[in-house]
Structures are given as structure tokens and as C-alpha cells.
Design a protein around this motif. Structure first.
Motif, PDB file in Angstrom:
ATOM      1  N   ARG A   1       0.824  -1.202   0.000  1.00 45.57           N
ATOM      2  CA  ARG A   1       0.000   0.000   0.000  1.00 45.57           C
ATOM      3  C   ARG A   1       0.865   1.262   0.000  1.00 45.57           C
ATOM      4  N   LEU A   2       2.014   1.169   0.713  1.00 40.59           N
ATOM      5  CA  LEU A   2       2.882   2.330   0.854  1.00 40.59           C
ATOM      6  C   LEU A   2       4.323   1.916   0.608  1.00 40.59           C
ATOM      7  N   VAL A   3       5.007   2.686  -0.217  1.00 40.28           N
ATOM      8  CA  VAL A   3       6.436   2.529  -0.446  1.00 40.28           C
ATOM      9  C   VAL A   3       7.149   3.666   0.280  1.00 40.28           C
ATOM     10  N   VAL A   4       8.198   3.314   1.045  1.00 40.07           N
ATOM     11  CA  VAL A   4       8.943   4.308   1.816  1.00 40.07           C
ATOM     12  C   VAL A   4      10.397   4.313   1.349  1.00 40.07           C
ATOM     13  N   GLY A   5      10.865   5.496   0.981  1.00 41.88           N
ATOM     14  CA  GLY A   5      12.268   5.668   0.643  1.00 41.88           C
ATOM     15  C   GLY A   5      13.039   6.105   1.876  1.00 41.88           C
ATOM     16  N   ALA A   6      13.884   5.213   2.373  1.00 40.30           N
ATOM     17  CA  ALA A   6      14.766   5.521   3.508  1.00 40.30           C
ATOM     18  C   ALA A   6      16.194   5.238   3.070  1.00 40.30           C
ATOM     19  N   ASP A   7      16.472   5.551   1.809  1.00 36.63           N
ATOM     20  CA  ASP A   7      17.709   5.121   1.165  1.00 36.63           C
ATOM     21  C   ASP A   7      18.670   6.273   0.884  1.00 36.63           C
TER      22      ASP A   7
ATOM     23  N   ALA B   1       4.141  11.508  -1.897  1.00 36.93           N
ATOM     24  CA  ALA B   1       3.464  11.443  -3.182  1.00 36.93           C
ATOM     25  C   ALA B   1       2.422  10.334  -3.036  1.00 36.93           C
ATOM     26  N   PRO B   2       1.477  10.207  -3.940  1.00 31.50           N
ATOM     27  CA  PRO B   2       0.482   9.136  -3.789  1.00 31.50           C
ATOM     28  C   PRO B   2       1.117   7.756  -3.650  1.00 31.50           C
ATOM     29  N   GLY B   3       0.899   7.138  -2.490  1.00 36.26           N
ATOM     30  CA  GLY B   3       1.433   5.806  -2.235  1.00 36.26           C
ATOM     31  C   GLY B   3       2.897   5.777  -1.862  1.00 36.26           C
TER      32      GLY B   3
ATOM     33  N   ALA C   1      -3.501  10.417   5.649  1.00 35.99           N
ATOM     34  CA  ALA C   1      -2.429  10.111   6.595  1.00 35.99           C
ATOM     35  C   ALA C   1      -1.096  10.674   6.108  1.00 35.99           C
ATOM     36  N   LEU C   2      -0.822  10.529   4.820  1.00 34.50           N
ATOM     37  CA  LEU C   2       0.410  11.072   4.265  1.00 34.50           C
ATOM     38  C   LEU C   2       0.425  12.597   4.333  1.00 34.50           C
ATOM     39  N   ALA C   3      -0.733  13.215   4.187  1.00 33.41           N
ATOM     40  CA  ALA C   3      -0.805  14.674   4.310  1.00 33.41           C
ATOM     41  C   ALA C   3      -0.459  15.117   5.729  1.00 33.41           C
TER      42      ALA C   3
END
Length: 424
Positions: free
Chosen positions: A169-175, A292-294, A340-342
């Protein structure tokens, strides 16, 4: 998405998760732990195959604003056991030393820890791997993102077993600052020039006065020395780029000469250097919209600060906590993910935007501006103002409180009083 929108997880589908996080460093591991504790199933991807891998180029210091996150993660006892050092510090300025001390009868000054990333990164990654609901997938390099109907719904990876697509559902960039997730998602990056460069090395037998960290504001050059775990001190120099030719010609000689010239310089010649001198000649500050979306970005992937302030580790941990608090129910299928992202976006910008704005300006390698001169000089002369500086340096207060009219007026009075007592 192919998975049902429910809090239950079909664990027979090992390519489908609630959240997939790219990067198992501080931000990614912290986010995975905090999300999983809230009932979210997480795939935590790490491009390196070694579970003991760690970030080498770092201040190795966690500012006090992140102590509540370390506490929530349950890492404080382990850090203490590992020998992490409370990050008390003193700062040299042209007006003298700023030496924050607790108020008489007052509480201790806020602190977090100086700890080498070779200690910290494997510790938090191991904690993530042991957290129910987290699948740590080593050797997984993100090679692309999967999109449907304008949303990010997963990632493509290069893995030990071949190419793999992982949905969430959600991709997170922690890279990190060169985030592959941000690149593949075509997220805009704002880049701000840093007119300083930096080199650091690790030493044993490098005593510092009172056994605490030192920072030198030399206008425009900078330096710091932070005692860390296992008796190791991290010593860094951050000169103006005008000095880059001399460092390129003789790195070791220039590094040692720079340190020897510091006021109350550490005894570098009698210390044992236990690492190479490493660094970078170009370290710009990056900003990206963290949602961004997702998709969400945390840590350096969202905002890369100036390393001289040592805020990166603290902001990585805080942004992981803010994201988990904002999105966990929705990520598990129990709410509106976009809303939630907002919420995460608003908090990230409210907490960090002002700090980054000041850092971008200071990275121009300029002398102190009039307001900074006023406050730094007052902090070298007044204990309460030194504590105010400490709260800002620990990122416990923002620029609005740091530079408030009341504070500037108090600093003006402190400096005027000093001039009157010392004959103008």
C-alpha cells in the motif's frame, strides 16, 4: 492492489506487504519497528548483503530531539551497554567558549548519544529483524517503482534470487540523499550548494577538556571532536572550499595542520589514528517533498542537512516516528492513506523547514550575521543564554524561538552590560 484491504495478512503471498521500505539504516529500521508494532506488515529492503553494514561518513552523533524515539524503540539500555557517550559539548567562538551548564538546582541538560555507526546500525537493524511483522530482505536493490492509476504500489528489486516485484500500500524511501526510490519515482530534488568540504578520522587517546564534545566556529571554517563508544573520538574539519587545493595536494598534512591550529587544540600528534581520513569535497543540501500518492520519504531521502550541525541521525529517527504515527492505521487498511500522508507532510515541514532554511544560508560559508553575532556572543557571556543555545543546537526548539524578539533583546542587554563592565 491485488491484496484485500484488511488488517489481516496473507503470509502465503511473500511479494505483498502493507509497507515496503527501501533502506535498513537508521530511518528505515526505526520506521519498520514502529510500524510493525502498530500492526503493519513490513518488507525492509537493504541493498547490502552484510547485516553488519553501516554508514561510514557521518557525524556519529544523535541530537537530543531524538532521545524519545530511541526510548520508544527500546534502544537506550543497549546504547548505554555499548558505551555510547552522552553528547554534552562546548563551542568555541571569537567571543570565547560557550559552555552550557544546568541551571543551579535545575534538571540536567537534555542529551542523546555519540555512538559510532559501526555500533549503532547493526544494533537497530537487528532489532528490526527481530520485530514480529518485519521481514528484513538483505541484498535487495530497488531498480524501479510500480505504478497504477497514478499511485506507487510497489517496487522492483534486484535480489540474490533474481528480479523481484514487491507490492505494498505504501512505499517508503529511507535510502539516503541519493535515494533510488525518489529517483525512480521522479520526485523533484532541490539542491543547495555547500561551500564547505569535510574530512574526518577516528582517534584513540585524544583527550578533550571535561571529556565532552568540542565544536569550533572559526567563521567560515568549522571543526568538531566528538568522543564516542569504545574510547574512540571522531575528529572532523570543515573548511571553506577556498582551502580545498591545499587539502588535495596533501590531505594528511593539511588535516593535521588544521587541527593543530585550533584554539585549545586536541593533542592530535600524541593520539593514535585508527581509521583512514575520509570525507567529501562536495556535499550539497537536498530537499524533496516527502510524500506522493502511495509513497513517503524519510531521513536523508527527504531532507539532507549540512553535516556540520550533526542533525542527520536525529532527523532520520524523528521522521521515522512521525511517519509511523501518521500512517500506521491506513497502511494496515484501516483508514485513508492519502490523508495520513498529508499529516506526515505537514509535520515534517513544520518541524524541519525552518532549521533547514538557516542551514542552507550558513552553508554559504559566511561569517555570522548580525543576529547570530548577538546571540553567540551573549551565549559566551551568560549561562542562561548558553542553555538557550544548547536547546537550539539539540533541535529541541526551532528558529522562531531561537531568534525571538525577546531573546534578541536579552542578548543585546547581556552584551551591553559586558561592554559597560569592561570599559566599552
Amino acid at each position: 492492489m491485488p491484496r484485500p484491504e484488511s488488517a489481516e495478512h496473507d503470509r502465503s503471498d511473500d511479494n505483498s506487504y502493507d509497507v515496503v521500505i527501501s533502506g535498513a539504516g537508521l530511518a528505515g529500521s526505526a520506521a519498520a519497528i514502529l510500524l510493525a508494532r502498530r500492526g503493519v506488515r513490513v518488507a525492509l529492503l537493504e541493498r547490502r548483503s552484510d547485516p553488519g553494514a553501516y554508514k561510514v561518513l557521518c557525524t556519529h552523533s544523535i541530537t537530543a530531539n531524538a532521545l524519545p524515539v530511541l526510548d520508544e524503540l527500546g534502544l537506550v539500555p543497549e546504547l548505554e551497554k555499548a558505551g555510547a557517550v552522552h553528547n554534552d559539548a562546548r563551542w568555541h567562538t571569537r567571543w570565547g567558549w560557550i559552555e552550557p551548564k544546568p541551571a543551579p538546582g535545575g534538571p540536567p541538560l537534555p542529551y542523546a548519544y555519540n555512538v559510532r555507526r559501526s555500533t549503532l546500525d547493526p544494533l537497530i537493524r537487528s532489532r528490526a529483524a527481530q520485530t514480529p511483522g518485519v521481514d528484513l530482505l538483505l541484498g535487495h536493490q530497488v531498480t524501479g517503482v510500480v505504478r497504477e492509476a497514478g499511485r506507487t504500489v510497489g517496487v522492483r528489486t534486484s535480489a540474490p534470487g533474481g528480479e523481484r516485484e514487491i507490492r505494498a500500500r505504501l512505499v517508503v524511501g529511507a535510502d539516503g540523499k541519493d535515494s533510488a526510490v525518489a529517483k525512480h519515482a521522479e520526485m523533484r530534488t532541490w539542491t543547495h550548494q555547500n561551500n564547505r568540504f569535510g574530512y574526518l578520522a577516528h582517534f584513540r587517546g585524544l583527550p578533550l577538556r571535561d571529556g565532552i564534545g568540542h565544536t569550533w566556529f572559526l567563521e567560515p571554517d568549522m571543526a568538531y571532536a566528538f568522543p564516542n563508544d569504545d574510547g574512540v573520538t571522531v575528529l572532523a574539519v570543515l573548511p571553506d572550499k577556498k582551502r580545498l587545493p591545499e587539502f588535495r595536494e596533501d590531505l594528511e598534512g593539511s588535516f593535521y595542520a588544521f587541527v593543530r591550529a585550533l584554539p585549545e587544540a586536541p593533542a592530535i600528534d600524541s593520539a593514535e589514528r585508527v581509521s583512514k581520513i575520509i570525507g567529501t569535497v562536495d556535499y550539497p543540501l537536498h530537499d524533496r517533498r516527502p510524500t506522493a500518492p502511495g509513497l513517503a520519504l524519510i531521513g536523508d531521502a527527504a531532507l539532507t542537512g549540512d553535516p556540520l550541525w550533526g542533525v542527520g541521525c536525529g532527523w532520520a529517527l524523528e521522521s521515522a516516528q512521525w511517519l509511523a504515527e501518521a500512517v500506521a492505521p491506513a497502511a494496515a487498511g484501516r483508514g485513508d492513506l492519502d490523508k495520513a500522508l498529508a499529516r506526515y507532510l505537514r509535520k515534517h515541514q513544520r518541524k524541519l523547514r525552518g532549521h533547514q532554511t538557516l542551514a542552507i544560508d550558513f552553508a554559504k560559508s559566511r561569517p555570522f550575521n548580525p543576529a547570530e553575532q548577538l546571540i553567540f556572543s551573549a551565549a559566551a557571556r551568560d549561562a542562561a543564554m548558553a542553555r538557550h543555545m544548547h536547546r537550539f543546537g539539540s533541535r529541541l526548539i526551532g528558529p522562531v524561538r531561537f531568534l525571538s524578539p525577546a531573546v534578541l533583546a536579552k542578548a543585546s542587554w547581556i552584551n551591553l552590560r559586558h561592554l559597560m563592565r569592561n570599559g566599552g
